[in-house]
Every structure is written in C-alpha cells, then in structure tokens.
Design an enzyme around this catalytic site. Structure first.
Site, PDB file in Angstrom:
ATOM      1  N   ASN A  11       0.829  -1.213   0.000  1.00 11.47           N
ATOM      2  CA  ASN A  11       0.000   0.000   0.000  1.00 11.47           C
ATOM      3  C   ASN A  11       0.856   1.254   0.000  1.00 11.47           C
ATOM      4  O   ASN A  11       1.965   1.256   0.545  1.00 11.47           O
ATOM      5  CB  ASN A  11      -0.882   0.070   1.261  1.00 11.47           C
ATOM      6  CG  ASN A  11      -1.947  -0.990   1.311  1.00 11.47           C
ATOM      7  OD1 ASN A  11      -2.518  -1.360   0.291  1.00 11.47           O
ATOM      8  ND2 ASN A  11      -2.218  -1.494   2.503  1.00 11.47           N
ATOM      9  N   GLY A 249       4.612  -3.429  14.240  1.00 10.65           N
ATOM     10  CA  GLY A 249       4.310  -4.861  14.279  1.00 10.65           C
ATOM     11  C   GLY A 249       4.853  -5.591  13.058  1.00 10.65           C
ATOM     12  O   GLY A 249       5.292  -6.740  13.148  1.00 10.65           O
ATOM     13  N   ASP A 250       4.831  -4.919  11.905  1.00  6.49           N
ATOM     14  CA  ASP A 250       5.372  -5.526  10.689  1.00  6.49           C
ATOM     15  C   ASP A 250       6.891  -5.634  10.770  1.00  6.49           C
ATOM     16  O   ASP A 250       7.481  -6.607  10.289  1.00  6.49           O
ATOM     17  CB  ASP A 250       4.973  -4.701   9.466  1.00  6.49           C
ATOM     18  CG  ASP A 250       3.469  -4.667   9.271  1.00  6.49           C
ATOM     19  OD1 ASP A 250       2.806  -5.661   9.594  1.00  6.49           O
ATOM     20  OD2 ASP A 250       2.961  -3.630   8.794  1.00  6.49           O
ATOM     21  N   GLY A 285       6.806   7.075  10.168  1.00  4.90           N
ATOM     22  CA  GLY A 285       6.550   6.233   9.010  1.00  4.90           C
ATOM     23  C   GLY A 285       6.736   4.763   9.308  1.00  4.90           C
ATOM     24  O   GLY A 285       7.130   4.361  10.407  1.00  4.90           O
TER      25      GLY A 285
END
Length: 302
Positions: A11, A249-250, A285
C-alpha cells in the site's frame, strides 16, 4: 533460495499528524500529507531485507505512480521484486493514517490491487515458495489466497509465519494448523482466542489449543510472549521514546521471520524482533523507520 518470501499487501501510506483525533462529524487541522511505502506485506518484506535477509515479495500493485513508489522502496531495501505483479487495470492499495502526538495511529485501508491477488497467482509462484525457508502471511489480501499460500508452503515443507491482521472473527483450523508461529498483538489475541479477559499466556494457550503450532503475542513497549513446545517465555521490551508506531508490528514480524529462517529458536528470534520493533517506533513512518543491523546496534541496551 530465499530466507523469507512475503505473500501479502503493498500500500501507499498517506499519513497526517494531528494534535488530537477528530470526533464524529468534526474537522481538525493536520500537518502536510506524507506519502510513503507501506502495506503489511511490503512492510514485512522491507524489514526482513533491511536486516540482511534474502527476501522476496509476492504482491499486486497498480500500474500507477504509487505502484512504482512501492517497487522502488522494495528495491532500495534489498527485496527481490521479481514475483510482484503490476496490474495496469487496478489502482495501487492505499492506507490513510492519522497519527496522534503520543505516536499511536488510526488507519483506514483501501485494498485496490491487493484484492486481486488470487490463488492462481500463488500457484504460479509455487517454485518461489518451495525455494524459501519461511513464508510470511497476513490478511490484507483475499483469504482464499492466504489459504492457498499456506497450503502450498506446507506441501513444500516451508515454514509459515502467520500474522492474522486485520483480525477476522475467527481463523479456519486448517490455516491455524500451519502457523509456526501465529503472531498476534493483544487485540488480535483476545479476539481470536475468544477470551476477552485474562493474560497473554492464557490467550496464547487458547490459540495453541485451537490449532496453532506456536504463538507469539506482541505487547508493544512491554515486549512479547512466546509459546512453543518448550513452554512460555516472556521477552522484555526495550525502552525507547515512541515517535510513530505505524508499521512496528510488521517490523517485528519481518525480523522474526528472518531469524527463524536463519535457524534461531523462536524465543531468540522474538528477542531480536522486539529490538527491531522498538527501533522502528523511534522514527516516523513504516518502512522509512526500519533499521539496518548497524542502526540496530545503536539502540539503547545494544
């Protein structure tokens, strides 16, 4: 041969910082709009690649400027983007992110091309899945494609890391049964375990009882809890000043997958991943905040 193949979303993140979140029907002023690369799948791939993992991404993007931005960001991180499908008939997925002064965020995702990643796309990448040590999956692509990727990985003997986010009401037993580990935050752990109260260890045991081979519950600044065949382990957090929690978390999941691919035991991989997640929240970010190994060494407590 890859350490990590991420099958998931990509995204364009459109981020605005605000002094406070608006209430229903209210308008508030924010900072200038910031466009950056995101999406749970692309985030995890960038995190893994930046840490030195041999990483590839299977995703769909549109043939537009956002799609090119996402591909460029992956190349810069070191990800192999050969499996990425550029769909000229679709718009690249976007995520609209509001960040409050404490670094917490609210996100609305428009899937775009992510919704067109099909089981046929997964089947076409069977050889890539078989050539990977770990396949990392999330739920920002169609569920049938997630199931196809998990089944293909199991057939090929490739380890599956499953991050069921956004969290559904329930996960099919067949999908849970290949998760090694299932990576969930506190909200996801409560929802999927069916336990509205209790403690992380109880949620993890309930998820294992439902079929997951192992479970990692991420606890934000408090670290993580790991449940595997050796029992329950608590991994302490790393104290940092949070600037923006978007994509943390990613970063954790990408780091975890990389260390598992390299042969680390799950508690050791989680300990490393906690440090990577902590480093990620110290900068604004998602992908722009992910550390290299050298930057990780500069984190307090290194």
């Amino acid at each position: 041969m890859y350490d990590v193949l991420v099958v998931g979303s990509a995204n364009a993140d459109l981020t605005v910082r605000v002094e406070r979140r608006p209430g229903a029907g209210e308008t508030v002023l924010g900072t200038d709009l910031v466009e950056s690369a995101g999406g749970k799948g692309a985030n995890q791939a960038a995190a893994a690649a930046r840490l030195g993992g041999r990483t590839a991404l299977l995703a769909r993007v549109g043939g537009d400027a956002f799609g090119e931005m996402l591909l460029s960001a992956q190349r810069d991180a070191g990800t192999d983007v050969a499996p990425v499908i550029v769909d000229d008939a679709a718009r690249t997925g976007t995520a609209m992110i509001i960040v409050s002064p404490d670094g917490d965020n609210s996100i609305v995702v428009s899937p775009g091309a992510n919704a067109a990643l099909t089981p046929d796309d997964v089947a076409a990448a069977r050889h890539v899945i078989a050539a990977s040590s770990v396949v990392s999956l999330q739920l920002e692509i169609p569920m049938e494609s997630v199931r196809a990727a998990a089944a293909t990985a199991e057939e090929a003997g490739t380890r599956v890391v499953l991050n069921p986010s956004p969290a559904p009401d329930a996960l099919a037993h067949g999908l849970l049964a290949v998760a090694d580990p299932l990576v969930v935050n506190e909200h996801e752990a409560r929802q999927l375990s069916g336990l509205t109260d209790g403690k992380p260890a109880e949620w993890a045991r309930a998820l294992r009882d439902q079929g997951a081979r192992s479970v990692v519950v991420t606890l934000g600044g408090d670290g993580a809890l790991v449940l595997d065949a050796s029992g329950v382990r608590e991994v302490p957090g790393v104290k940092v000043k949070a600037v923006d929690t978007t994509g943390a978390g990613d970063a954790f999941t990408g780091a975890l997958a990389t260390r598992l691919a390299r042969g680390d035991a799950l508690p050791d991989a989680a300990r490393f991943a906690v440090r990577v997640g902590a480093a990620a929240v110290t900068k604004p970010g998602a992908q722009p905040s992910y550390p290299s190994l050298a930057e990780l060494d500069e984190l307090p407590g290194a």
